[in-house]
Structures are given as structure tokens and as C-alpha cells.
Design a protein around this motif. Structure first.
Motif, PDB file in Angstrom:
ATOM      1  N   CYS A 126      43.292  37.901  60.086  1.00  0.00           N
ATOM      2  CA  CYS A 126      42.698  38.838  59.129  1.00  0.00           C
ATOM      3  C   CYS A 126      42.415  38.059  57.853  1.00  0.00           C
ATOM      4  CB  CYS A 126      43.644  40.003  58.853  1.00  0.00           C
ATOM      5  SG  CYS A 126      42.927  41.272  57.777  1.00  0.00           S
ATOM      6  N   THR A 127      41.232  37.500  57.791  1.00  0.00           N
ATOM      7  CA  THR A 127      40.832  36.685  56.641  1.00  0.00           C
ATOM      8  C   THR A 127      39.469  37.141  56.145  1.00  0.00           C
ATOM      9  OG1 THR A 127      39.905  35.018  58.142  1.00  0.00           O
ATOM     10  CG2 THR A 127      42.160  34.669  57.378  1.00  0.00           C
ATOM     11  N   SER A 128      39.073  36.663  54.971  1.00  0.00           N
ATOM     12  CA  SER A 128      37.801  37.067  54.363  1.00  0.00           C
ATOM     13  C   SER A 128      36.658  36.966  55.378  1.00  0.00           C
ATOM     14  CB  SER A 128      37.500  36.172  53.151  1.00  0.00           C
ATOM     15  OG  SER A 128      36.350  36.616  52.499  1.00  0.00           O
ATOM     16  N   PRO A 129      35.845  38.031  55.530  1.00  0.00           N
ATOM     17  CA  PRO A 129      35.673  39.166  54.608  1.00  0.00           C
ATOM     18  C   PRO A 129      36.545  40.377  54.905  1.00  0.00           C
ATOM     19  CG  PRO A 129      33.944  39.197  56.251  1.00  0.00           C
ATOM     20  CD  PRO A 129      34.784  37.991  56.559  1.00  0.00           C
ATOM     21  N   THR A 179      48.786  40.905  64.002  1.00  0.00           N
ATOM     22  CA  THR A 179      47.925  40.912  62.822  1.00  0.00           C
ATOM     23  C   THR A 179      48.529  41.732  61.690  1.00  0.00           C
ATOM     24  OG1 THR A 179      45.961  40.657  64.205  1.00  0.00           O
ATOM     25  CG2 THR A 179      45.614  41.460  61.966  1.00  0.00           C
ATOM     26  N   CYS A 180      48.527  41.141  60.495  1.00  0.00           N
ATOM     27  CA  CYS A 180      49.022  41.757  59.252  1.00  0.00           C
ATOM     28  C   CYS A 180      50.517  42.044  59.284  1.00  0.00           C
ATOM     29  CB  CYS A 180      48.230  43.020  58.908  1.00  0.00           C
ATOM     30  SG  CYS A 180      46.535  42.635  58.374  1.00  0.00           S
ATOM     31  N   LYS A 181      51.251  41.256  60.086  1.00  0.00           N
ATOM     32  CA  LYS A 181      52.702  41.315  60.085  1.00  0.00           C
ATOM     33  C   LYS A 181      53.262  39.984  59.592  1.00  0.00           C
ATOM     34  CE  LYS A 181      53.556  45.462  61.736  1.00  0.00           C
ATOM     35  NZ  LYS A 181      54.342  46.473  60.984  1.00  0.00           N
ATOM     36  N   SER A 182      54.433  40.039  58.958  1.00  0.00           N
ATOM     37  CA  SER A 182      55.038  38.852  58.360  1.00  0.00           C
ATOM     38  C   SER A 182      56.499  38.739  58.743  1.00  0.00           C
ATOM     39  CB  SER A 182      54.895  38.934  56.833  1.00  0.00           C
ATOM     40  OG  SER A 182      55.702  37.961  56.196  1.00  0.00           O
ATOM     41  N   ALA A 226      49.068  44.548  50.693  1.00  0.00           N
ATOM     42  CA  ALA A 226      47.678  45.010  50.613  1.00  0.00           C
ATOM     43  C   ALA A 226      46.818  44.011  49.854  1.00  0.00           C
ATOM     44  CB  ALA A 226      47.624  46.372  49.932  1.00  0.00           C
ATOM     45  N   GLY A 227      45.649  43.735  50.436  1.00  0.00           N
ATOM     46  CA  GLY A 227      44.703  42.822  49.808  1.00  0.00           C
ATOM     47  C   GLY A 227      44.927  41.369  50.154  1.00  0.00           C
ATOM     48  N   GLN A 228      46.013  41.070  50.892  1.00  0.00           N
ATOM     49  CA  GLN A 228      46.313  39.685  51.250  1.00  0.00           C
ATOM     50  C   GLN A 228      45.815  39.364  52.654  1.00  0.00           C
ATOM     51  OE1 GLN A 228      47.739  37.422  49.064  1.00  0.00           O
ATOM     52  NE2 GLN A 228      47.317  39.140  47.683  1.00  0.00           N
ATOM     53  N   PRO A 229      45.397  38.119  52.885  1.00  0.00           N
ATOM     54  CA  PRO A 229      44.948  37.719  54.228  1.00  0.00           C
ATOM     55  C   PRO A 229      46.134  37.443  55.144  1.00  0.00           C
ATOM     56  CG  PRO A 229      44.856  35.843  52.758  1.00  0.00           C
ATOM     57  CD  PRO A 229      45.278  37.023  51.911  1.00  0.00           C
TER      58      PRO A 229
END
Length: 265
Positions: free
Chosen positions: A222-225, A194-197, A211-214
Motif C-alpha cells: 500500500c504505497t503512493s498513490p 496489507t496495512c498491518k504492523s 492513517a495516511g502512512q504507506p
């Protein structure tokens, strides 16, 4: 190769664009050397010749009897390469791009030379593959090439492009050696952290999503909300319920909700 079933003129030279960009090879030269260092240009690539990423360019000997392969050359040359010589690839400015030798006396060689091809059989030298495609280049011919003692597989510009190495751009998984196209980059694995690219030069799942990106690829996603915090963690967006400030992307948990500030009066 410098010799095949049709004897000494049954030759081909295969160029490969390892990069992820189009290369203009106009005016590039293929030179041959004998075992005393004499040099003659065998072919000059025509103006306007562009080599797309991960594709081949094949030069073949047009002498009779010459090249016997089924795949046609993109360009021919008429003067053969000495079996105990070497081959140099030079750019339009005559700087050496790559070179290979079959004798220590050749003007073209890198490190230990290859054994000359002296039998008139179907055979070829092929650059070794590190990950996908002929990509090993340690500046040592004997280490970088492998002898195909009874086969040859020349490829030309019409041949299918090789798959991409990790770190190169992609749109489909089928374009990548690894079978993983993540964040528009060929990746070493599926990158489900999660939150790795994988959007980096090495194609490894190590870069933090901004930061701030899904991160829809993460497991869990890790998507909205929620959104990534730029440090590899998934945090709640403003308006979501919280108990602690570190649950929120903003860093503020006020009255049980993630807030854009400390909301002080």
C-alpha cells in the motif's frame, strides 16, 4: 554449576540480560547459601559494569583446582558454592533479582529445587528457552532449568549476543529469533498482511498501520498513490480515480476522483 571435572570448586555462574536495554549491574551481589540457610556473599560486581542487551556475564571460581572451562570469567570469586545449597542474585539495594536452590533448606530457591550436582564431571544447569535464549522464568527452579549431564557451555561478555525475542527492536532480520525484522521490531512472521504492523510489545502482525502512512511490506503493498486508513485497509489518495467513497482515504469520491471534501457549493 557447583561441581565439575575438577571437583567441588570447578564452578561457574552465568548471568544473562534478557531485556532490550543496557542494565547497570554495578554493586550487584552473588550470594551463596548452605542447606541450613546460612548466607555468604561470594562476589560483588564492580562499579561501572554495564551489561548490554541479550548478553552474558560470567563469574568463575578462582580456587585451585577450580574452574576448568575454556571461556574465561568476567569476574572470579574464591569461596565455592555448597553443592546442596543455593545461589541468590541481589541488586545494589540488596533486593533479590533471581535465585536458585539445590536443597529445600537453602535460603535461596524458587518453587521445587534442583537436584544437587554430586559427581565430578563436565555438567551444568541451564535455564530453559521459551523462544530464544535462556528466558523461561516461572519461579520454579525444577521447571525453569534443565540439566546438561555431560556438557557445559558458559558464556561471557565477549560471547556473541543472543538473538532478540519477538517484540524487541531490530534493524536486521539476523538479529531476531524468528528471522523477521518488520517495522523495526522482531516479528513472529513476515507480516505481509496489507496495512498491518508488528510494531508492538508482542511482535505479532496485529497493529494497524497509522492513517495516511504507506505499507511497503504488505502483499499487496500500500504505497503512493494509496495509503493505509488506520483501520487495516488500503485507500486511494486524493486525485485518484474512484467509483465509491469508501475507496478513498478522505471518504469522498466526487466526479470520479478522490477529493479532500464533498466539494459542495
Amino acid at each position: 554449576r557447583t561441581r565439575g571435572p575438577n571437583a567441588g570448586n570447578d564452578e561457574f555462574i552465568e548471568l544473562f540480560n534478557l531485556s532490550n536495554a543496557v542494565v547497570d549491574i554495578s554493586g550487584w551481589k552473588v550470594n551463596g547459601s548452605n542447606n541450613t540457610g546460612g548466607i555468604v556473599t561470594r562476589a560483588t560486581i564492580p562499579a561501572g559494569t554495564l551489561l548490554p542487551p541479550r548478553t552474558f556475564y560470567l563469574l568463575t571460581n578462582s580456587s585451585v583446582p577450580g574452574y576448568s572451562g575454556a571461556v574465561p570469567g568476567d569476574q572470579t570469586y574464591a569461596t565455592g558454592i555448597t553443592d546442596t545449597g543455593g545461589i541468590g542474585l541481589l541488586n545494589a539495594a540488596s533486593a533479590i533479582v533471581d535465585q536458585v536452590g539445590m536443597d529445600v533448606g537453602s535460603a535461596y530457591k524458587e518453587g521445587a529445587v534442583l537436584a544437587p550436582l554430586l559427581a565430578s564431571v563436565n555438567q551444568s544447569y541451564e535455564r530453559r528457552s521459551v523462544s530464544c535464549g535462556p528466558d523461561q522464568d516461572t519461579d520454579n527452579n525444577a521447571s525453569d532449568f534443565v540439566l546438561n549431564a555431560a556438557t557445559s557451555n558458559p558464556q561471557n561478555r565477549a560471547s556473541s549476543p543472543m538473538q532478540d525475542n519477538n517484540g524487541q527492536s531490530c534493524t536486521l532480520a539476523s538479529e531476531c529469533c524468528s528471522g523477521n525484522c518488520v517495522d523495526g521490531t522482531c516479528c513472529a512472521n513476515a507480516c505481509t498482511a496489507t496495512c498491518k504492523s508488528c510494531a508492538n510489545a508482542t511482535g505479532t502482525c496485529t497493529t494497524n498501520v497509522a492513517a495516511g502512512q504507506p505499507d511497503a511490506n504488505g502483499s499487496p503493498a500500500c504505497t503512493s498513490p494509496s495509503a493505509c486508513d488506520g483501520a487495516g485497509a488500503c485507500k486511494k489518495l486524493n486525485g485518484e480515480t474512484c467509483a465509491l467513497a469508501n475507496e478513498c482515504l478522505s471518504g469522498f469520491c466526487v466526479d470520479g476522483f478522490c477529493c479532500n471534501s464533498s466539494c459542495g457549493v
